[in-house]
Design a protein around this motif. Sequence first.
Motif, PDB file in Angstrom:
ATOM      1  N   SER A  81       1.162  -1.248  -0.363  1.00  0.00           N
ATOM      2  CA  SER A  81       0.073  -0.135  -0.335  1.00  0.00           C
ATOM      3  C   SER A  81       0.575   1.316   0.123  1.00  0.00           C
ATOM      4  O   SER A  81       0.768   2.165  -0.789  1.00  0.00           O
ATOM      5  N   LEU A  82       1.862   1.138   0.947  1.00  0.00           N
ATOM      6  CA  LEU A  82       2.955   2.576   0.629  1.00  0.00           C
ATOM      7  C   LEU A  82       3.388   3.377  -0.855  1.00  0.00           C
ATOM      8  O   LEU A  82       2.938   3.643  -0.513  1.00  0.00           O
ATOM      9  N   GLU A  83       4.043   1.673  -1.322  1.00  0.00           N
ATOM     10  CA  GLU A  83       4.452   1.676  -2.636  1.00  0.00           C
ATOM     11  C   GLU A  83       3.461   2.440  -3.796  1.00  0.00           C
ATOM     12  O   GLU A  83       3.600   3.236  -4.498  1.00  0.00           O
ATOM     13  N   LYS A  84       2.301   1.895  -3.725  1.00  0.00           N
ATOM     14  CA  LYS A  84       0.853   2.386  -4.241  1.00  0.00           C
ATOM     15  C   LYS A  84       1.059   3.897  -3.873  1.00  0.00           C
ATOM     16  O   LYS A  84       1.276   4.786  -4.762  1.00  0.00           O
ATOM     17  N   ILE A  85       0.857   3.824  -2.727  1.00  0.00           N
ATOM     18  CA  ILE A  85       0.911   5.364  -2.244  1.00  0.00           C
ATOM     19  C   ILE A  85       1.821   6.604  -3.225  1.00  0.00           C
ATOM     20  O   ILE A  85       1.729   7.653  -3.636  1.00  0.00           O
ATOM     21  N   GLU A  86       2.905   6.102  -2.626  1.00  0.00           N
ATOM     22  CA  GLU A  86       4.055   6.429  -3.502  1.00  0.00           C
ATOM     23  C   GLU A  86       4.169   6.901  -4.609  1.00  0.00           C
ATOM     24  O   GLU A  86       4.214   7.840  -5.023  1.00  0.00           O
ATOM     25  N   SER A  87       3.705   5.922  -5.677  1.00  0.00           N
ATOM     26  CA  SER A  87       3.595   5.884  -6.923  1.00  0.00           C
ATOM     27  C   SER A  87       2.449   7.131  -7.413  1.00  0.00           C
ATOM     28  O   SER A  87       2.092   7.770  -8.220  1.00  0.00           O
ATOM     29  N   LEU A  88       0.877   6.817  -6.796  1.00  0.00           N
ATOM     30  CA  LEU A  88       0.786   7.517  -6.636  1.00  0.00           C
ATOM     31  C   LEU A  88       0.807   9.125  -6.592  1.00  0.00           C
ATOM     32  O   LEU A  88       0.556  10.518  -7.484  1.00  0.00           O
ATOM     33  N   ILE A  89       1.315   9.118  -5.532  1.00  0.00           N
ATOM     34  CA  ILE A  89       1.767  11.166  -4.950  1.00  0.00           C
ATOM     35  C   ILE A  89       2.891  10.867  -6.217  1.00  0.00           C
ATOM     36  O   ILE A  89       3.233  12.490  -7.412  1.00  0.00           O
ATOM     37  N   ARG A  90       3.655  10.316  -7.148  1.00  0.00           N
ATOM     38  CA  ARG A  90       4.362  10.520  -8.378  1.00  0.00           C
ATOM     39  C   ARG A  90       4.358  10.573  -9.672  1.00  0.00           C
ATOM     40  O   ARG A  90       3.932  11.571  -9.729  1.00  0.00           O
ATOM     41  N   PHE A  91       3.100  10.151  -9.396  1.00  0.00           N
ATOM     42  CA  PHE A  91       2.475  10.009 -11.106  1.00  0.00           C
ATOM     43  C   PHE A  91       1.601  11.262 -11.196  1.00  0.00           C
ATOM     44  O   PHE A  91       1.661  12.329 -11.875  1.00  0.00           O
TER      45      PHE A  91
END
Length: 193
Positions: A81-91
Motif C-alpha cells: 500500500s505504501l508503494e502504491k501511495i508513493e506511486s500515486l504521489i509521483r504520478f
Amino acid sequence: MMARKKSAKKELILTTAAAMFRERGFAASSMRDLAEKIGIEAASLYNHIQSKAQILEEIVDGVSEECKIHLDNLEKSNSTSLEKIESLIRFHTKMMMNRFEEYSVMVSQWMHLDGDKLVHFATNRRDYVKRMEAIVEAGIQKGELKSLMPYVVVLNILSSVRGLEFWQRSAKTHTAQEMEDNMVIHLIGGIKK
C-alpha cells in the motif's frame, strides 16, 4: 501526411486551449480568442473541432483516462500500500509538472462539462477518490500506515499536488525531480507508521 498534419493541428488547438482555459477559465474563453492565439481564422477551428465544449471534454477525458489507467495498473500490482501511495504521489506530481495546463484544467474546469459528460466525470472522480481511499485503508489494516482517516489522506495528497501550481509560476529554483522527491518525503512521512 495529411492526417498527421490534421492531428498536429488538433493537438495545437488542445494545448493552446488548455493554457487559455487555465488562465482565463473556460467560461471566459472564446473560440475567437483561441483562433487568434493560434493564428488562424475562427472558422478554421471548426475543421478540427466541433465546439469549445468538445475541446474541454477532450482535455478532461485525456488526463482523467491517464489517471485511471495508472490507478488500474497499481491496483493489479503486488506492490505494498505504501508503494502504491508513493506511486500515486509521483504520478500526480509529474502530471502537475509535465502536463500542467491540461491537469489544471481537469482539476479546476471540469464543472463546465455538459450534461452526461459532467455526470460521468463527477462519478468517475468520486470513484477514483474511493479507490485511493481503499489503498490507504489497506495500508492501515496491514500496519503500514498510521490510523488516519483515508479520505483526509487522499485529500491531502491531491491538494498538495495542486499546490505545485505555485512552483509552475515561480522562478523554479528547484528542479522537478527535487520537488517530486520532496513531495513524496513530506506526504509519506505524515502517514507512514
